[in-house]
Design a protein around this motif. Structure first.
Motif, PDB file in Angstrom:
ATOM      1  N   ILE A 290       0.847  -1.211   0.000  1.00 59.95           N
ATOM      2  CA  ILE A 290       0.000   0.000   0.000  1.00 59.95           C
ATOM      3  C   ILE A 290       0.875   1.250   0.000  1.00 59.95           C
ATOM      4  O   ILE A 290       0.635   2.198  -0.750  1.00 59.95           O
ATOM      5  CB  ILE A 290      -0.951   0.013   1.214  1.00 59.95           C
ATOM      6  CG1 ILE A 290      -1.991  -1.098   1.071  1.00 59.95           C
ATOM      7  CG2 ILE A 290      -1.640   1.370   1.344  1.00 59.95           C
ATOM      8  CD1 ILE A 290      -2.957  -1.212   2.230  1.00 59.95           C
ATOM      9  N   ARG A 291       1.918   1.219   0.808  1.00 63.42           N
ATOM     10  CA  ARG A 291       2.802   2.390   0.875  1.00 63.42           C
ATOM     11  C   ARG A 291       3.526   2.606  -0.447  1.00 63.42           C
ATOM     12  O   ARG A 291       3.676   3.740  -0.909  1.00 63.42           O
ATOM     13  CB  ARG A 291       3.805   2.233   2.020  1.00 63.42           C
ATOM     14  CG  ARG A 291       3.167   2.481   3.357  1.00 63.42           C
ATOM     15  CD  ARG A 291       4.194   2.714   4.457  1.00 63.42           C
ATOM     16  NE  ARG A 291       3.574   2.384   5.728  1.00 63.42           N
ATOM     17  CZ  ARG A 291       3.800   1.273   6.417  1.00 63.42           C
ATOM     18  NH1 ARG A 291       4.693   0.395   6.003  1.00 63.42           N
ATOM     19  NH2 ARG A 291       3.155   1.046   7.545  1.00 63.42           N
ATOM     20  N   ALA A 292       3.954   1.507  -1.061  1.00 56.54           N
ATOM     21  CA  ALA A 292       4.679   1.631  -2.328  1.00 56.54           C
ATOM     22  C   ALA A 292       3.748   2.164  -3.424  1.00 56.54           C
ATOM     23  O   ALA A 292       4.135   3.027  -4.217  1.00 56.54           O
ATOM     24  CB  ALA A 292       5.258   0.282  -2.737  1.00 56.54           C
ATOM     25  N   TRP A 293       2.507   1.675  -3.423  1.00 60.65           N
ATOM     26  CA  TRP A 293       1.544   2.122  -4.434  1.00 60.65           C
ATOM     27  C   TRP A 293       1.204   3.604  -4.242  1.00 60.65           C
ATOM     28  O   TRP A 293       1.068   4.356  -5.199  1.00 60.65           O
ATOM     29  CB  TRP A 293       0.292   1.237  -4.373  1.00 60.65           C
ATOM     30  CG  TRP A 293      -0.851   1.703  -5.234  1.00 60.65           C
ATOM     31  CD1 TRP A 293      -2.089   2.074  -4.804  1.00 60.65           C
ATOM     32  CD2 TRP A 293      -0.877   1.837  -6.660  1.00 60.65           C
ATOM     33  NE1 TRP A 293      -2.877   2.432  -5.866  1.00 60.65           N
ATOM     34  CE2 TRP A 293      -2.155   2.299  -7.021  1.00 60.65           C
ATOM     35  CE3 TRP A 293       0.072   1.626  -7.676  1.00 60.65           C
ATOM     36  CZ2 TRP A 293      -2.521   2.555  -8.348  1.00 60.65           C
ATOM     37  CZ3 TRP A 293      -0.295   1.882  -8.995  1.00 60.65           C
ATOM     38  CH2 TRP A 293      -1.570   2.337  -9.321  1.00 60.65           C
ATOM     39  N   ASN A 294       1.086   4.024  -2.993  1.00 57.89           N
ATOM     40  CA  ASN A 294       0.774   5.431  -2.688  1.00 57.89           C
ATOM     41  C   ASN A 294       2.027   6.135  -2.158  1.00 57.89           C
ATOM     42  O   ASN A 294       2.019   6.703  -1.066  1.00 57.89           O
ATOM     43  CB  ASN A 294      -0.344   5.507  -1.663  1.00 57.89           C
ATOM     44  CG  ASN A 294      -1.633   4.878  -2.166  1.00 57.89           C
ATOM     45  OD1 ASN A 294      -2.306   5.421  -3.023  1.00 57.89           O
ATOM     46  ND2 ASN A 294      -1.947   3.703  -1.644  1.00 57.89           N
TER      47      ASN A 294
END
Ligand SMILES: *[C@@H]1O[C@H](CO)[C@@H](O)[C@H](O)[C@H]1NC(C)=O
Ligand SMILES: *[C@@H]1O[C@H](CO)[C@@H](O)[C@H](O)[C@H]1NC(C)=O
Ligand SMILES: *[C@@H]1O[C@H](CO)[C@@H](O)[C@H](O)[C@H]1NC(C)=O
Ligand SMILES: *[C@@H]1O[C@H](CO)[C@@H](O)[C@H](O)[C@H]1NC(C)=O
Ligand SMILES: *[C@@H]1O[C@H](CO)[C@@H](O)[C@H](O)[C@H]1NC(C)=O
Ligand SMILES: *[C@@H]1O[C@H](CO)[C@@H](O)[C@H](O)[C@H]1NC(C)=O
Length: 481
Positions: A290-294
């Motif tokens: 999730i962090r990598a995507w956002n």
């Protein structure tokens, strides 16, 4: 009660030597002294929590400043921003300010996801003091609209819980999420570009939503960290305070001091939360995805969480903690006034009797917490509490009605006095007399007229009587402090 004990011990002793009249007088004296002692505790508590003067902070600016009333609150998605919006609506109403609201064609948002434009603002809600409904941030356009001493505020939330919230909340409304088989967050994160279309009008919910709301480029390549860095630095220049949802009360303490507001101005009831059943826990292996995507949102969050904590430290963590406690105690008294108990009566949307108190429900899988008011509270309390629990859309509509009414009244008034020369647009807005210092027209053509100095807000007598605080007994923790 020490005075009571004192009476018990002394009265029988004295009685033997005194007349009845003298005993009576003695009792009156004892009662008066005891009453005064308690009253003093009460008054100290009142003064402290209301900050009539500003004693809490060392090196504080002279707190004889008027309340700041020109505010942009950039409402981000799924970040407790609805609670903040409600707080600002109430502040606006209480202080006779003008809250800029969207034209009907824009819905209850300023035509989000389009970039904000002054044409989205309803003419009956001008000239504006406060703007807070959803929009995509556009600083240039807002500067045209708002007075030049406007303070800019926004709020961010931790990206993992935020994305889970967006994914569930908009699972039916956002095409990128609708395409995902079984509505599985894991499936989406494994191959986001199988489902995500950057140019779709509702794609903002699916990728760096905070960045998009703040006017940034949600699709800037993740490997170019310099973009996020530059964007964060730019926002830091524009926003005087970036609140953090996880530290909501702490953020409110900073807000209160930034705007020279009273404690009562930051009281709230949490709005637009999902019920516990509607929340999903995120599997540990998804956190990093999730962090990598956002990644831009994640960078912003870390940057502004650090900024917030630096500000809190500068303010003094002990002072912050004390004020947070005062806020929570006042909150508890508000709950007792409104719901007759310490916790509000949570209701899922379907259970709420009054239609205008039902929050908007995005889909059948998500249930949003709302409230009903008990019928056995006083009429005064009903009136006060109603505004705290009114959902976003109902309140926006109510505010537009009342401001339109005021607009047409002031127009009628000014047309009755044709001898007075009128500014070209937005004639005579008496409510501007409460705007704090230095308010100037954003552009001369806009005609922000009638600027006067700080007045009645400084006068403690003008602080509206609060059902919540004055009627309930102060807690012992206050009287001891
Ligand atoms: C707001 O307006 C009302 C009605 O005109 C007035 O009674 C009240 O004192 C005003 N409040 C403030 C804070 O100016
Ligand atoms: C922001 O507003 C300004 C002034 O209204 C406008 O010129 C500009 O195109 C807007 N920006 C975007 C991204 O739409
Ligand atoms: C607002 O603009 C006026 C001139 O239009 C200026 O005198 C004043 O200092 C400005 N105030 C702020 C806070 O920038
Ligand atoms: C969707 O759920 C069904 C039944 O639970 C399962 O058989 C299927 O493999 C799932 N599809 C995906 C893409 O996960
Ligand atoms: C925010 O920053 C503080 C101070 O550095 C840190 O203790 C806290 O864990 C951070 N919160 C989150 C949710 O990252
Ligand atoms: C209202 O009634 C409920 C029970 O129906 C009770 O629990 C609550 O304390 C009452 N509230 C007030 C303010 O009397």
């Amino acid at each position: 009660m020490p005075s009571f004990v004192f009476i018990l011990i002394t009265v029988p002793v004295i009685c033997q030597k005194m007349s009845l009249k003298k005993i009576f007088l003695l009792l009156v004296v004892i009662c008066t002294v005891s009453l005064l002692l308690h009253k003093r505790d009460y008054l100290t508590w009142y003064k402290e929590s209301f900050h009539v003067d500003c004693p809490v902070r060392l090196n504080s600016p002279p707190c004889q400043k008027p309340k700041h009333t020109n505010i942009v609150f950039l409402k981000t998605h799924k970040t407790a921003s609805t609670t903040m919006q409600n707080l600002l609506f109430r502040f606006g109403e209480l202080n006779n300010l003008t809250v800029a609201l969207p034209i009907q064609a824009c819905g209850h948002q300023f035509c989000y996801p389009r970039s904000f434009n002054t044409q989205f603002v309803h003419p009956h809600t001008l000239p504006a003091n406060v703007i807070t409904n959803h929009m995509r941030f556009n600083k240039t356009a807002l500067q045209h609209l708002m007075p030049n001493d406007t303070i800019y505020i926004t709020i961010l939330r931790e990206p993992v819980s935020m994305f889970e919230s967006l994914f569930t909340y908009y699972s039916r409304h956002c095409e990128s999420f609708r395409r995902v088989p079984n509505g599985s967050l894991e499936v989406f994160l494994n191959r986001p570009y199988n489902y995500y279309r950057p140019l779709e009008y509702d794609s903002s919910y699916a990728h760096n939503c905070l960045t998009f709301d703040l006017g940034g480029d949600k699709d800037w390549p993740a490997n170019d960290v310099s973009y996020a860095q530059a964007f964060a630095a730019e926002l830091d220049q524009v926003f005087s305070l970036v609140m953090i949802s996880e530290y909501f009360d702490e953020s409110l303490v900073l807000l209160r001091h930034l705007l020279s507001w009273n404690l009562e101005d930051i009281l709230y009831v949490k709005l637009n939360m999902r019920t516990e059943d509607s929340k999903k826990s995120v599997a540990p292996d998804l956190l990093a995805k999730i962090r990598a995507w956002n990644s831009i949102d994640s960078y912003l969050y870390e940057y502004f969480n650090a900024t917030l904590w630096r500000k809190l430290s500068e303010f003094g963590l002990v002072h912050v903690e004390r004020e947070v406690q005062l806020l929570r105690d006042a909150q508890e008294r508000l709950m007792k006034t409104c719901f007759g108990r310490e916790e509000p009566l949570f209701r899922s949307t379907g259970e709420i009797k009054r239609k205008d108190l039902r929050p908007w429900k995005p889909n059948e899988k998500v249930d949003i917490v709302g409230y009903d008011l008990p019928s056995n509270i006083s009429r005064e309390a009903q009136k006060l509490c109603l505004k705290y629990i009114m959902p976003e859309i109902s309140y926006t509509e109510a505010l537009l009605r009342s401001q339109s009414l005021r607009h047409s009244q002031s127009k009628r008034k000014s047309s009755q006095k044709p001898s007075v020369p009128q500014p070209p647009t937005h004639t005579l807005q008496p409510r501007h007399s409460h705007v704090s210092h230095n308010q100037q027209p954003a552009s001369p053509a806009k005609g922000h007229s009638s600027v006067t100095g700080p007045k009645s807000i400084l006068n403690p007598k003008s602080i509206p009587k609060q059902v919540v605080i004055t009627k309930s007994k102060p807690k012992s923790s206050h009287t001891k402090a």
